[in-house]
Motif scaffolding. Structure first.
Motif, PDB file in Angstrom:
ATOM      1  N   SER A   1     -16.321   0.525  -6.606  1.00 28.79           N
ATOM      2  CA  SER A   1     -16.687   1.945  -6.604  1.00 28.79           C
ATOM      3  C   SER A   1     -18.159   2.177  -7.205  1.00 28.79           C
ATOM      4  O   SER A   1     -18.982   3.057  -6.545  1.00 28.79           O
ATOM      5  N   MET A   2     -18.479   1.406  -8.160  1.00 28.95           N
ATOM      6  CA  MET A   2     -19.636   1.531  -8.897  1.00 28.95           C
ATOM      7  C   MET A   2     -20.743   1.035  -7.740  1.00 28.95           C
ATOM      8  O   MET A   2     -22.018   1.742  -8.012  1.00 28.95           O
ATOM      9  N   GLU A   3     -20.635   0.193  -7.139  1.00 28.42           N
ATOM     10  CA  GLU A   3     -21.573  -0.399  -5.991  1.00 28.42           C
ATOM     11  C   GLU A   3     -21.852   0.857  -4.875  1.00 28.42           C
ATOM     12  O   GLU A   3     -22.973   1.063  -4.559  1.00 28.42           O
ATOM     13  N   LEU A   4     -20.853   1.386  -4.212  1.00 30.52           N
ATOM     14  CA  LEU A   4     -20.916   2.424  -3.391  1.00 30.52           C
ATOM     15  C   LEU A   4     -21.709   3.711  -4.131  1.00 30.52           C
ATOM     16  O   LEU A   4     -22.557   4.207  -3.633  1.00 30.52           O
ATOM     17  N   GLN A   5     -21.403   3.881  -5.247  1.00 30.96           N
ATOM     18  CA  GLN A   5     -22.024   5.106  -6.005  1.00 30.96           C
ATOM     19  C   GLN A   5     -23.456   4.808  -6.180  1.00 30.96           C
ATOM     20  O   GLN A   5     -24.476   5.565  -6.269  1.00 30.96           O
ATOM     21  N   ARG A   6     -23.940   3.360  -6.468  1.00 28.65           N
ATOM     22  CA  ARG A   6     -25.212   2.956  -6.477  1.00 28.65           C
ATOM     23  C   ARG A   6     -26.142   3.414  -5.359  1.00 28.65           C
ATOM     24  O   ARG A   6     -27.000   3.473  -5.372  1.00 28.65           O
ATOM     25  N   HIS A   7     -25.480   3.196  -4.141  1.00 28.09           N
ATOM     26  CA  HIS A   7     -25.818   3.374  -2.935  1.00 28.09           C
ATOM     27  C   HIS A   7     -26.025   5.090  -2.785  1.00 28.09           C
ATOM     28  O   HIS A   7     -26.277   5.274  -1.699  1.00 28.09           O
ATOM     29  N   GLY A   8     -25.631   5.908  -3.448  1.00 25.13           N
ATOM     30  CA  GLY A   8     -25.568   7.281  -3.405  1.00 25.13           C
ATOM     31  C   GLY A   8     -24.508   7.694  -2.391  1.00 25.13           C
ATOM     32  O   GLY A   8     -24.816   8.821  -2.033  1.00 25.13           O
ATOM     33  N   LEU A   9     -23.403   7.007  -2.314  1.00 22.82           N
ATOM     34  CA  LEU A   9     -22.293   7.367  -1.499  1.00 22.82           C
ATOM     35  C   LEU A   9     -21.110   8.053  -2.232  1.00 22.82           C
ATOM     36  O   LEU A   9     -20.627   7.558  -3.421  1.00 22.82           O
ATOM     37  N   GLY A  10     -20.734   9.164  -1.614  1.00 21.61           N
ATOM     38  CA  GLY A  10     -19.499   9.848  -2.081  1.00 21.61           C
ATOM     39  C   GLY A  10     -18.286   9.257  -1.701  1.00 21.61           C
ATOM     40  O   GLY A  10     -18.441   8.634  -0.316  1.00 21.61           O
ATOM     41  N   ILE A  11     -17.318   9.099  -2.494  1.00 23.00           N
ATOM     42  CA  ILE A  11     -16.103   8.473  -2.077  1.00 23.00           C
ATOM     43  C   ILE A  11     -14.999   9.544  -1.527  1.00 23.00           C
ATOM     44  O   ILE A  11     -14.603  10.480  -2.562  1.00 23.00           O
ATOM     45  N   HIS A  12     -14.567   9.416  -0.483  1.00 20.28           N
ATOM     46  CA  HIS A  12     -13.499  10.646   0.047  1.00 20.28           C
ATOM     47  C   HIS A  12     -11.970   9.946  -0.156  1.00 20.28           C
ATOM     48  O   HIS A  12     -11.146  10.842  -0.087  1.00 20.28           O
ATOM     49  N   LEU A  13     -11.799   8.659   0.081  1.00 27.63           N
ATOM     50  CA  LEU A  13     -10.483   8.308   0.166  1.00 27.63           C
ATOM     51  C   LEU A  13     -10.503   6.784  -0.257  1.00 27.63           C
ATOM     52  O   LEU A  13     -11.343   5.934   0.153  1.00 27.63           O
ATOM     53  N   ILE A  14      -9.582   6.193  -1.246  1.00 27.65           N
ATOM     54  CA  ILE A  14      -9.544   4.788  -1.416  1.00 27.65           C
ATOM     55  C   ILE A  14      -7.825   4.504  -1.155  1.00 27.65           C
ATOM     56  O   ILE A  14      -6.927   5.125  -1.908  1.00 27.65           O
ATOM     57  N   VAL A  15      -7.516   3.644  -0.103  1.00 24.66           N
ATOM     58  CA  VAL A  15      -6.242   3.389  -0.003  1.00 24.66           C
ATOM     59  C   VAL A  15      -6.169   1.597  -0.746  1.00 24.66           C
ATOM     60  O   VAL A  15      -6.971   0.949  -0.139  1.00 24.66           O
ATOM     61  N   HIS A  16      -5.505   1.461  -1.542  1.00 27.70           N
ATOM     62  CA  HIS A  16      -5.664  -0.018  -2.373  1.00 27.70           C
ATOM     63  C   HIS A  16      -4.327  -0.492  -2.716  1.00 27.70           C
ATOM     64  O   HIS A  16      -3.891  -0.547  -3.615  1.00 27.70           O
ATOM     65  N   PRO A  17      -3.408  -0.948  -1.593  1.00 26.83           N
ATOM     66  CA  PRO A  17      -2.534  -1.764  -1.952  1.00 26.83           C
ATOM     67  C   PRO A  17      -2.523  -3.163  -2.453  1.00 26.83           C
ATOM     68  O   PRO A  17      -3.436  -3.832  -1.707  1.00 26.83           O
ATOM     69  N   VAL A  18      -1.842  -3.502  -3.320  1.00 26.90           N
ATOM     70  CA  VAL A  18      -1.768  -5.073  -3.774  1.00 26.90           C
ATOM     71  C   VAL A  18      -0.526  -5.623  -3.328  1.00 26.90           C
ATOM     72  O   VAL A  18       0.511  -5.517  -3.743  1.00 26.90           O
ATOM     73  N   LEU A  19      -0.634  -6.528  -2.354  1.00 23.08           N
ATOM     74  CA  LEU A  19       0.570  -7.252  -1.540  1.00 23.08           C
ATOM     75  C   LEU A  19       0.604  -8.559  -1.794  1.00 23.08           C
ATOM     76  O   LEU A  19      -0.264  -9.453  -2.037  1.00 23.08           O
ATOM     77  N   ALA A  20       1.765  -9.025  -1.756  1.00 21.46           N
ATOM     78  CA  ALA A  20       2.100 -10.484  -1.622  1.00 21.46           C
ATOM     79  C   ALA A  20       2.232 -11.092  -0.244  1.00 21.46           C
ATOM     80  O   ALA A  20       2.726 -10.305   0.799  1.00 21.46           O
ATOM     81  N   ILE A  21       0.988 -11.701   0.259  1.00 20.40           N
ATOM     82  CA  ILE A  21       0.803 -12.271   1.524  1.00 20.40           C
ATOM     83  C   ILE A  21       1.153 -13.733   1.767  1.00 20.40           C
ATOM     84  O   ILE A  21       0.445 -14.474   1.144  1.00 20.40           O
ATOM     85  N   GLU A  22       2.179 -14.045   2.776  1.00 22.25           N
ATOM     86  CA  GLU A  22       2.369 -15.431   2.966  1.00 22.25           C
ATOM     87  C   GLU A  22       1.302 -15.886   4.078  1.00 22.25           C
ATOM     88  O   GLU A  22       1.222 -15.029   5.083  1.00 22.25           O
ATOM     89  N   ARG A  23       0.757 -17.106   4.105  1.00 25.39           N
ATOM     90  CA  ARG A  23      -0.028 -17.580   5.197  1.00 25.39           C
ATOM     91  C   ARG A  23       0.246 -18.942   5.411  1.00 25.39           C
ATOM     92  O   ARG A  23       0.824 -19.754   4.498  1.00 25.39           O
ATOM     93  N   ASP A  24      -0.071 -19.424   6.641  1.00 26.64           N
ATOM     94  CA  ASP A  24       0.065 -20.791   7.184  1.00 26.64           C
ATOM     95  C   ASP A  24      -0.823 -21.581   6.410  1.00 26.64           C
ATOM     96  O   ASP A  24      -2.031 -20.939   5.777  1.00 26.64           O
ATOM     97  N   GLU A  25      -1.050 -22.854   6.777  1.00 25.63           N
ATOM     98  CA  GLU A  25      -2.108 -23.855   6.163  1.00 25.63           C
ATOM     99  C   GLU A  25      -3.504 -23.430   6.847  1.00 25.63           C
ATOM    100  O   GLU A  25      -4.530 -23.638   6.258  1.00 25.63           O
ATOM    101  N   GLY A  26      -3.542 -22.622   7.902  1.00 22.12           N
ATOM    102  CA  GLY A  26      -4.895 -22.245   8.743  1.00 22.12           C
ATOM    103  C   GLY A  26      -5.123 -20.818   8.110  1.00 22.12           C
ATOM    104  O   GLY A  26      -6.099 -20.408   8.634  1.00 22.12           O
ATOM    105  N   GLY A  27      -4.591 -20.264   7.174  1.00 23.99           N
ATOM    106  CA  GLY A  27      -4.815 -18.940   6.715  1.00 23.99           C
ATOM    107  C   GLY A  27      -4.186 -17.830   7.395  1.00 23.99           C
ATOM    108  O   GLY A  27      -4.638 -16.553   7.269  1.00 23.99           O
ATOM    109  N   ARG A  28      -3.420 -18.006   8.554  1.00 21.87           N
ATOM    110  CA  ARG A  28      -2.822 -16.927   9.271  1.00 21.87           C
ATOM    111  C   ARG A  28      -1.713 -16.294   8.751  1.00 21.87           C
ATOM    112  O   ARG A  28      -0.800 -16.916   7.977  1.00 21.87           O
TER     113      ARG A  28
END
Length: 234
Positions: A111-138
C-alpha cells in the motif's frame, strides 16, 4: 438492510462459485468453487453488489490462474488494465495481482509503495490461504489455514488502483512492487535471525552473575525479553 446485503453477497458468491465449477474445465470443480468462496469471503457486500458479476468472475479467475504454478519463495505478480476482449473481464481501474508466501507487513508495504506512486487504492482483496502444491509448484488444493494447518500459507492480493494509461509507468510500478516484496522477505528472514540472537544474548548473561550487579543484569534481561516480545520491530 444489512441482512439483505449479506444475503445478496451470498447469492453473488454462490453464482460465481457455480460458474467456475461448471465452466472451467482444467480445474477440479470442487477446488475452483472452494477458491472463489474463500477469495471473496471477506469482501464487503457493497463492493460485490455494485460490480458486474462477469467482472467479479473474471477477477477471481485471474487470481486463480496466477496462483496455478508457483514455487516457494517466488512472487507471481502482474500489473495490467483488464480488457474484455483480451482478458475476459474489464475494470475502470488498473489492477495489481500478487501471489506470494504469506509474511508480515505485506499489505502495508504494498500500500505504501502504491501511494508513493501517487495512486489511490479503490479495493483490496487479500485472502491468506493454505495452498497445496506438487513438486513442480502446481496447485493441487486450497483451503483455509485452519483446515490445512500443516500446509504453507500463501498471500493472494487483488488490488484496484487509479487507472494508469502509460505502459511504461505500469512496468515501473511492477518493478518497484517486486523490489518491495523482496525487501519484505529479507526483513522477515532477518527479523527471525535477530530474535534468535536475543535468546543467545539472554543466555550470555548467566555467566556474568557474580561479576556484575544482579539489578543491572535483571534490568538488561527484562529489556531483551521486552524487545523479543513483539514490542519492537527488528
Amino acid at each position: 438492510m444489512a441482512v439483505r446485503a449479506d444475503e445478496r453477497k451470498a447469492e453473488i458468491i454462490d453464482g460465481l462459485a457455480n460458474k467456475v465449477a461448471t465452466r472451467v474445465r482444467d480445474i477440479a470443480p470442487d477446488m475452483g468453487e472452494r477458491f472463489v468462496r474463500l477469495f471473496l469471503r471477506d469482501v464487503s457486500p457493497s463492493d460485490l453488489v455494485e460490480r458486474d458479476p462477469g467482472d467479479l468472475y473474471g477477477a477471481a479467475l485471474a487470481v486463480l490462474r496466477l496462483a496455478e504454478v508457483r514455487l516457494p519463495g517466488e512472487v507471481n505478480l502482474r500489473v495490467y488494465n483488464p480488457r474484455l476482449d483480451q482478458h475476459g473481464w474489464q475494470s475502470t481501474h488498473t489492477v495489481v495481482e500478487i501471489v506470494t508466501d504469506d509474511m508480515p507487513f505485506l499489505v502495508d508495504s504494498v500500500s505504501m509503495e502504491l501511494q508513493r506512486h501517487g495512486l489511490g487504492i479503490h479495493l483490496i482483496v487479500h485472502p491468506v490461504l493454505a495452498i497445496e502444491r506438487d513438486e513442480g509448484g502446481r496447485l493441487t488444493d486450497v483451503a483455509t489455514p485452519s483446515d490445512l494447518p500443516d500446509v504453507r500459507r500463501e498471500s493472494l492480493m487483488h488490488i484496484e488502483v487509479d487507472r494508469i494509461s502509460d505502459t511504461d509507468l505500469m512496468a515501473a510500478l511492477e518493478t518497484d512492487l517486486r523490489r518491495i516484496l523482496h525487501d519484505v522477505r529479507a526483513a522477515v528472514v532477518d527479523w527471525q535471525a535477530m530474535t534468535g540472537k536475543v535468546e543467545v544474548a539472554l543466555a550470555d548473561l548467566a555467566p556474568a552473575r557474580g561479576q556484575l550487579p544482579d539489578e543491572e543484569l535483571d534490568e538488561t534481561a527484562e529489556f531483551l525479553r521486552w524487545l523479543a516480545g513483539d514490542a519492537f520491530t527488528f
